[in-house]
Design a protein around this motif. Structure first.
Motif: not given
Length: 296
Positions: A32-34, A51-61
């Motif tokens: 979803m960053t693209k 369904w999204l996670e932000t910041p993402t685990n573990p890459t912190l997008k």
């Protein structure tokens, strides 16, 4: 959701494969960053949830919650945000258009690593009614003592989050300058690809840091075996500092080829920066990095 429903997710979770096999719920993983990727995926008429996670685990997008929620709403699709890493102190997805917010209360909200609990939050009366029915029917109710512990933690959430962030900024800047560190990912650093987005949708950057050591698994093990204040453990969000290796710990069940796509390699280290004295934390990291021997 019913059989033949589709869910879009930013990154895989372990239960997704089981749900797909046993309940007929299919998943499509979307970056979803693209630009344009979510719109393309939303053309699937079976889609029920983004369904999204932000910041993402573990890459912190960092994912643009407002933009994703607007795109999903135009297709009558629900947006669910896992807000665990930011906590409700630093990020408020409902105000940005999300329909449902998830928190692992075990992490920052409780903050003392002694509760297993989660919560679902919504500002929709319709969704609230459905969720309350399911809760009553299935019985996922925490114990009174766990609730008391979580309520204790909430009382200090604000002051803890400020200390987590203050320490994390110092630690991230230290790591970014260290000769044995290849790259650092922390939303509060100007070098983070979505730093400006993080500043817009978050009131603070939290206490999670990931960094890539120079080398590979050997060097990562040397680092992990030589921390003292940073405890080797998979959890996060407690007052104590924790360190873990996603590829062989939290994300070991993710297939290797998928980990590669996500940027989870053998040199990636995740830190949950606690509220200890920051000079003690820097000393601990310095000692562990000194123990890393790089191949010439």
């Amino acid at each position: 959701m019913s059989s033949q429903s589709t869910m879009f997710m930013e990154e895989p979770i372990d239960t997704s494969r089981e749900l797909q096999q046993n309940f007929g719920v299919t998943f499509q993983f979307v970056d979803m960053t693209k630009e344009g990727e979510l719109e393309k995926a939303l053309e699937n008429p079976n889609t029920k949830i983004v369904w999204l996670e932000t910041p993402t685990n573990p890459t912190l997008k960092i994912i643009d919650i407002k933009a994703c929620a607007e795109k999903a709403r135009n297709k009558n699709v629900i947006t669910v945000v896992d807000n665990t890493f930011a906590s409700p102190y630093f990020q408020k997805p409902l105000d940005l258009g999300a329909d449902i917010v998830l928190h692992s209360i075990s992490k920052y909200i409780n903050g003392h690593s002694d509760v297993i609990m989660g919560c679902i939050v919504t500002n929709s009366d319709e969704l609230h009614s459905k969720l309350r029915f399911l809760q009553n029917a299935m019985g996922p109710i925490p114990s009174p003592f766990d609730c008391w512990l979580a309520m204790r933690g909430v009382k200090t959430l604000a002051i803890r989050m400020r200390e987590h962030e203050k320490n994390a900024i110092v630690v991230a800047q230290f790591l970014e300058k260290h000769p044995k560190v290849k790259a650092v990912t922390f939303p509060g650093l100007p070098s983070h690809p979505q730093h400006e987005l993080a500043k817009r949708q978050m009131s603070g950057f939290g206490g999670m840091i990931t960094f890539y050591l120079k080398g590979g698994l050997k060097e990562s093990r040397q680092f992990l075996e030589n921390t003292k204040l940073f405890i080797l453990a998979e959890s996060l969000g407690g007052v104590e500092s924790l360190v873990e290796h996603p590829a062989i710990m939290t994300h070991a069940s993710v297939p290797a080829e998928q980990r590669k796509v996500l940027g989870i390699d053998d040199s990636l280290i995740r830190l949950s920066v606690g509220i200890e004295d920051v000079e003690d934390l820097l000393a601990d990291l310095t000692k562990a990095l000194d123990a890393v021997t790089l191949d010439q």
